[in-house]
Write a protein that holds these residues in place. Structure first.
Motif, PDB file in Angstrom:
ATOM      1  N   THR A 152      -5.380  -5.482   2.313  1.00 42.65           N
ATOM      2  CA  THR A 152      -6.348  -5.171   3.360  1.00 42.65           C
ATOM      3  C   THR A 152      -5.958  -3.821   3.955  1.00 42.65           C
ATOM      4  O   THR A 152      -4.792  -3.610   4.306  1.00 42.65           O
ATOM      5  CB  THR A 152      -6.331  -6.231   4.475  1.00 42.65           C
ATOM      6  N   HIS A 153      -6.912  -2.914   4.051  1.00 43.70           N
ATOM      7  CA  HIS A 153      -6.669  -1.599   4.645  1.00 43.70           C
ATOM      8  C   HIS A 153      -7.455  -1.487   5.948  1.00 43.70           C
ATOM      9  O   HIS A 153      -8.588  -1.974   6.043  1.00 43.70           O
ATOM     10  CB  HIS A 153      -7.097  -0.478   3.709  1.00 43.70           C
ATOM     11  N   VAL A 154      -6.860  -0.834   6.919  1.00 44.85           N
ATOM     12  CA  VAL A 154      -7.522  -0.616   8.206  1.00 44.85           C
ATOM     13  C   VAL A 154      -7.561   0.877   8.489  1.00 44.85           C
ATOM     14  O   VAL A 154      -6.526   1.556   8.434  1.00 44.85           O
ATOM     15  CB  VAL A 154      -6.775  -1.334   9.351  1.00 44.85           C
ATOM     16  N   HIS A 155      -8.740   1.391   8.788  1.00 47.18           N
ATOM     17  CA  HIS A 155      -8.919   2.789   9.183  1.00 47.18           C
ATOM     18  C   HIS A 155      -9.169   2.847  10.685  1.00 47.18           C
ATOM     19  O   HIS A 155      -9.941   2.047  11.220  1.00 47.18           O
ATOM     20  CB  HIS A 155     -10.121   3.418   8.470  1.00 47.18           C
ATOM     21  N   VAL A 156      -8.542   3.805  11.334  1.00 46.53           N
ATOM     22  CA  VAL A 156      -8.745   4.019  12.764  1.00 46.53           C
ATOM     23  C   VAL A 156      -9.194   5.461  12.979  1.00 46.53           C
ATOM     24  O   VAL A 156      -8.610   6.396  12.427  1.00 46.53           O
ATOM     25  CB  VAL A 156      -7.448   3.746  13.559  1.00 46.53           C
ATOM     26  N   GLU A 167      -5.382   5.725   8.008  1.00 40.63           N
ATOM     27  CA  GLU A 167      -5.490   4.480   7.250  1.00 40.63           C
ATOM     28  C   GLU A 167      -4.133   3.790   7.178  1.00 40.63           C
ATOM     29  O   GLU A 167      -3.135   4.399   6.813  1.00 40.63           O
ATOM     30  CB  GLU A 167      -5.991   4.742   5.830  1.00 40.63           C
ATOM     31  N   PHE A 168      -4.128   2.505   7.521  1.00 40.57           N
ATOM     32  CA  PHE A 168      -2.943   1.669   7.381  1.00 40.57           C
ATOM     33  C   PHE A 168      -3.137   0.764   6.165  1.00 40.57           C
ATOM     34  O   PHE A 168      -4.111   0.011   6.087  1.00 40.57           O
ATOM     35  CB  PHE A 168      -2.733   0.829   8.640  1.00 40.57           C
ATOM     36  N   ARG A 169      -2.170   0.833   5.227  1.00 40.88           N
ATOM     37  CA  ARG A 169      -2.305   0.151   3.949  1.00 40.88           C
ATOM     38  C   ARG A 169      -1.212  -0.910   3.754  1.00 40.88           C
ATOM     39  O   ARG A 169      -0.835  -1.214   2.632  1.00 40.88           O
ATOM     40  CB  ARG A 169      -2.213   1.181   2.817  1.00 40.88           C
ATOM     41  N   TRP A 173      -3.828  -4.394  16.234  1.00 37.95           N
ATOM     42  CA  TRP A 173      -2.494  -3.800  16.163  1.00 37.95           C
ATOM     43  C   TRP A 173      -2.590  -2.315  15.826  1.00 37.95           C
ATOM     44  O   TRP A 173      -1.918  -1.481  16.445  1.00 37.95           O
ATOM     45  CB  TRP A 173      -1.654  -4.526  15.107  1.00 37.95           C
ATOM     46  N   CYS A 174      -3.420  -1.977  14.836  1.00 39.97           N
ATOM     47  CA  CYS A 174      -3.568  -0.576  14.417  1.00 39.97           C
ATOM     48  C   CYS A 174      -4.148   0.283  15.540  1.00 39.97           C
ATOM     49  O   CYS A 174      -3.678   1.406  15.789  1.00 39.97           O
ATOM     50  CB  CYS A 174      -4.446  -0.487  13.174  1.00 39.97           C
TER      51      CYS A 174
END
Length: 275
Positions: free
Chosen positions: A139-143, A245-247, A264-265
């Motif tokens: 799961t990747h999160v973009h901020v 991006e957090f990977r 969290w991100c």
């Protein structure tokens, strides 16, 4: 950096085993769009960024439990694994696995995001999806980082460096491909002493693509890699807004966990704190 803004975010969720095209069509319907309008970003002449809606795309890194790999191979009617071609729709119809991409949303919409994601995960599971960290589904999160200055960037990179052991211990799947220990190669003194973007890139072993970023006119460009679990997607006015991006997260069928990761991100980007 303005911590009072309604910061944007987006997610990418990798799943295996389900068939790409039926799932893409189901997500189109969920988004209120015509399934016939769906177009994969790979293997078509036109590559479309549809960050205004939930969307599905292929990803050639995704593995399935039957030994096939999305975009590369498929299993035929006799149970034999065959090579696939991204230019052949007949092959594409047999591809298994998918990447579910969220629209660009904002902190104020986190509950809406959670509810919509829960519905889409349910659709995926009914179509046979698996969410397997063992197969390196992630799961990747973009901020959103469009308001970041050089000083903001430097501060966050230092925070990420210092937080990397905690991230590796608490967030990164144990079978992850690249350990965060790789980050120990960076020279913290050089990072902290950097006075401009170029010095920061040098200290973090980053290289801008193309022309150098002017010191007096910080312009986001292309992709910069502080490490294996974090990427800066940098762009100019003709492209999408810059994101971090957090990977480091595994794939999961629990929408609540993904919501927690997004929060969290968002918090880490604005405060540099991990807990």
């Amino acid at each position: 950096m303005d911590t009072s803004i309604d910061r944007s975010f987006g997610t990418e969720l990798e799943v295996g085993d389900l068939y790409l095209v039926p799932f893409a069509h189901a997500v189109q319907k969920f988004a209120g769009k015509d399934p016939a309008d769906w177009q994969d970003r790979w293997g078509h002449a036109i590559k479309i960024k549809r960050y205004s809606q939930w969307y599905v795309t292929s990803d050639g890194t995704l593995l399935n439990s039957n030994g096939t790999r999305l975009m590369w191979t498929y299993m035929d009617e006799n149970g034999q694994i065959k090579n696939a071609s991204s230019s052949k729709d007949a092959d594409r119809s047999r591809w298994q696995g998918a990447e579910l991409i969220s629209p660009i949303m904002h902190k104020s919409e986190i509950d809406d995001f959670h509810a919509e994601l829960a519905d889409l995960i349910d659709i995926a599971k009914k179509q046979g999806a698996i969410f397997s960290p063992e197969l390196r589904h992630t799961t990747h999160v973009h901020v959103g980082a469009e308001d970041f200055t050089f000083e903001d960037m430097k501060k966050l990179l230092i925070s990420f460096k210092k937080a990397s052991p905690w991230i590796e211990e608490n967030l990164v799947p144990k079978n992850a491909r690249y350990p965060v220990r790789w980050l120990k190669k960076h020279n913290m003194a050089a990072i902290e002493e950097a006075e401009n973007v170029e010095q920061l890139f040098e200290a973090y072993r980053l290289r801008p693509s193309g022309e150098a970023v002017p010191e007096d006119n910080f312009v986001w460009r292309k992709v910069m890699n502080p490490g294996p679990w974090m990427k800066w997607y940098l762009s100019n006015e003709k492209e999408s807004a810059p994101t971090i991006e957090f990977r480091c997260f595994p794939s999961t069928d629990d929408p609540g966990r993904i919501k927690n990761w997004v929060e969290w991100c968002l918090n880490f980007v604005e405060t540099g704190e991990v807990e």
